[in-house]
Structures are given as structure tokens and as C-alpha cells.
Motif scaffolding. Structure first.
Motif, PDB file in Angstrom:
ATOM      1  N   LEU A  45       0.851  -1.186   0.000  1.00 47.06           N
ATOM      2  CA  LEU A  45       0.000   0.000   0.000  1.00 47.06           C
ATOM      3  C   LEU A  45       0.884   1.231   0.000  1.00 47.06           C
ATOM      4  O   LEU A  45       1.815   1.326   0.793  1.00 47.06           O
ATOM      5  N   LEU A  46       0.607   2.183  -0.915  1.00 48.78           N
ATOM      6  CA  LEU A  46       1.431   3.389  -0.940  1.00 48.78           C
ATOM      7  C   LEU A  46       0.653   4.576  -1.469  1.00 48.78           C
ATOM      8  O   LEU A  46      -0.373   4.419  -2.114  1.00 48.78           O
ATOM      9  N   LYS A  47       1.209   5.753  -1.162  1.00 47.46           N
ATOM     10  CA  LYS A  47       0.627   7.010  -1.632  1.00 47.46           C
ATOM     11  C   LYS A  47       1.570   7.655  -2.633  1.00 47.46           C
ATOM     12  O   LYS A  47       2.791   7.600  -2.474  1.00 47.46           O
ATOM     13  N   ILE A  48       0.967   8.282  -3.645  1.00 49.97           N
ATOM     14  CA  ILE A  48       1.725   9.031  -4.649  1.00 49.97           C
ATOM     15  C   ILE A  48       1.131  10.429  -4.713  1.00 49.97           C
ATOM     16  O   ILE A  48      -0.091  10.588  -4.770  1.00 49.97           O
ATOM     17  N   GLU A  64      -2.698   5.345 -15.419  1.00 51.81           N
ATOM     18  CA  GLU A  64      -1.448   4.928 -16.065  1.00 51.81           C
ATOM     19  C   GLU A  64      -0.576   4.112 -15.116  1.00 51.81           C
ATOM     20  O   GLU A  64      -0.067   3.050 -15.471  1.00 51.81           O
ATOM     21  N   ILE A  65      -0.383   4.622 -13.905  1.00 53.02           N
ATOM     22  CA  ILE A  65       0.468   3.934 -12.931  1.00 53.02           C
ATOM     23  C   ILE A  65      -0.150   2.598 -12.528  1.00 53.02           C
ATOM     24  O   ILE A  65       0.541   1.587 -12.447  1.00 53.02           O
ATOM     25  N   ALA A  66      -1.462   2.594 -12.287  1.00 56.84           N
ATOM     26  CA  ALA A  66      -2.140   1.360 -11.884  1.00 56.84           C
ATOM     27  C   ALA A  66      -2.063   0.311 -12.991  1.00 56.84           C
ATOM     28  O   ALA A  66      -1.786  -0.866 -12.720  1.00 56.84           O
ATOM     29  N   ALA A  67      -2.295   0.718 -14.218  1.00 51.52           N
ATOM     30  CA  ALA A  67      -2.246  -0.224 -15.337  1.00 51.52           C
ATOM     31  C   ALA A  67      -0.830  -0.752 -15.544  1.00 51.52           C
ATOM     32  O   ALA A  67      -0.625  -1.954 -15.758  1.00 51.52           O
ATOM     33  N   GLY A  68       0.152   0.129 -15.449  1.00 50.69           N
ATOM     34  CA  GLY A  68       1.540  -0.270 -15.665  1.00 50.69           C
ATOM     35  C   GLY A  68       2.090  -1.176 -14.575  1.00 50.69           C
ATOM     36  O   GLY A  68       2.892  -2.070 -14.836  1.00 50.69           O
ATOM     37  N   SER A  69       1.640  -0.962 -13.334  1.00 57.28           N
ATOM     38  CA  SER A  69       2.185  -1.735 -12.213  1.00 57.28           C
ATOM     39  C   SER A  69       1.282  -2.892 -11.800  1.00 57.28           C
ATOM     40  O   SER A  69       1.645  -3.690 -10.947  1.00 57.28           O
ATOM     41  N   GLY A  70       0.085  -2.956 -12.366  1.00 61.34           N
ATOM     42  CA  GLY A  70      -0.849  -4.016 -11.996  1.00 61.34           C
ATOM     43  C   GLY A  70      -1.506  -3.786 -10.645  1.00 61.34           C
ATOM     44  O   GLY A  70      -1.991  -4.713 -10.017  1.00 61.34           O
ATOM     45  N   LYS A  85      -1.528  -3.265  -4.086  1.00 62.49           N
ATOM     46  CA  LYS A  85      -1.277  -4.475  -4.854  1.00 62.49           C
ATOM     47  C   LYS A  85      -0.812  -5.547  -3.883  1.00 62.49           C
ATOM     48  O   LYS A  85       0.117  -5.326  -3.111  1.00 62.49           O
ATOM     49  N   GLU A  86      -1.470  -6.702  -3.917  1.00 57.70           N
ATOM     50  CA  GLU A  86      -1.116  -7.792  -3.016  1.00 57.70           C
ATOM     51  C   GLU A  86       0.290  -8.290  -3.347  1.00 57.70           C
ATOM     52  O   GLU A  86       0.615  -8.523  -4.502  1.00 57.70           O
ATOM     53  N   SER A  87       1.107  -8.439  -2.323  1.00 54.60           N
ATOM     54  CA  SER A  87       2.488  -8.888  -2.494  1.00 54.60           C
ATOM     55  C   SER A  87       2.525 -10.398  -2.704  1.00 54.60           C
ATOM     56  O   SER A  87       1.769 -11.146  -2.087  1.00 54.60           O
ATOM     57  N   LYS A  88       3.413 -10.839  -3.581  1.00 53.67           N
ATOM     58  CA  LYS A  88       3.579 -12.281  -3.815  1.00 53.67           C
ATOM     59  C   LYS A  88       4.433 -12.911  -2.720  1.00 53.67           C
ATOM     60  O   LYS A  88       4.188 -14.024  -2.286  1.00 53.67           O
ATOM     61  N   GLU A  89       5.455 -12.194  -2.279  1.00 49.33           N
ATOM     62  CA  GLU A  89       6.428 -12.726  -1.328  1.00 49.33           C
ATOM     63  C   GLU A  89       6.113 -12.371   0.121  1.00 49.33           C
ATOM     64  O   GLU A  89       6.250 -13.184   1.014  1.00 49.33           O
ATOM     65  N   ARG A  90       5.730 -11.116   0.365  1.00 47.28           N
ATOM     66  CA  ARG A  90       5.594 -10.601   1.738  1.00 47.28           C
ATOM     67  C   ARG A  90       4.187 -10.098   2.020  1.00 47.28           C
ATOM     68  O   ARG A  90       3.989  -8.928   2.299  1.00 47.28           O
TER      69      ARG A  90
END
Length: 97
Positions: A45-48, A64-70, A85-90
Motif C-alpha cells: 500500500l502506498l501514496k503518490i 497509467e500507474i495502476a495499469a503499468g504496475s498491476g 497491490k497484493e504482495s507475492k512474497e511478503r
């Protein structure tokens, strides 16, 4: 796709966060998207912050950022975008059902 309940929960978690990235007159580029992806993998979770000198609309920047980063857009309030975005590792954030 996030439900309303999940978005509300994520907004409450994001309330105390400070923006990590700023989008200025350079707009959205591949380097920014790559850094956002890497940061989302660690934090989920982050803020821009979208600066006033950014030529693009804040909603376009968020898309744009959401589409590019998933990532998923949780909220756009003022000039601040909250992404998740749900983390795969952590995986640390447990979303309500």
C-alpha cells in the motif's frame, strides 16, 4: 477488483502514510512505474503525490500507474493517489471479505 469494504479498510490503513513518490512535469514514465512496482511488492500500500506542475490530470496519472504496475486504485483525494497491490512474497495486509 476491490469491494467497498476492502477499499474502506485500505483507506484507513493509508491514512497515516506519507506519499513516497511525486509525479511532476515529467509525468509518468517507465522508471516511475518500475519503482512503484518494486515498492508495492515490499509495502503493498502506498501514496503518490501529483504535483501542480504535472501536465496530466491526476485521474489519468492514477490510471497509467495502476495499469503499468498491476495495482488497484484505492482512492484519489486531492492530489494524492492511494494504490494497493497484493504482495507475492511478503503478504502483510489481510483484506476483509
Amino acid at each position: 477488483m476491490l469491494t467497498g469494504k476492502q477499499k474502506r479498510y485500505l483507506r484507513s490503513l493509508a491514512h497515516h502514510l506519507d506519499p513516497i513518490f511525486q509525479v511532476g512535469k515529467g509525468g509518468v514514465n517507465e522508471n516511475l512505474i518500475k519503482q512503484v512496482e518494486d515498492t508495492l511488492e515490499v509495502r503493498e500500500l502506498l501514496k503518490i503525490s501529483v504535483l501542480n506542475n504535472c501536465g496530466e490530470d491526476k485521474h489519468e496519472v492514477a490510471e497509467e500507474i495502476a495499469a503499468g504496475s498491476g495495482a488497484e486504485i484505492v482512492q484519489i483525494i486531492g492530489n494524492t493517489i492511494v494504490l494497493y497491490k497484493e504482495s507475492k512474497e511478503r503478504k502483510t495486509i489481510e483484506l476483509p471479505k
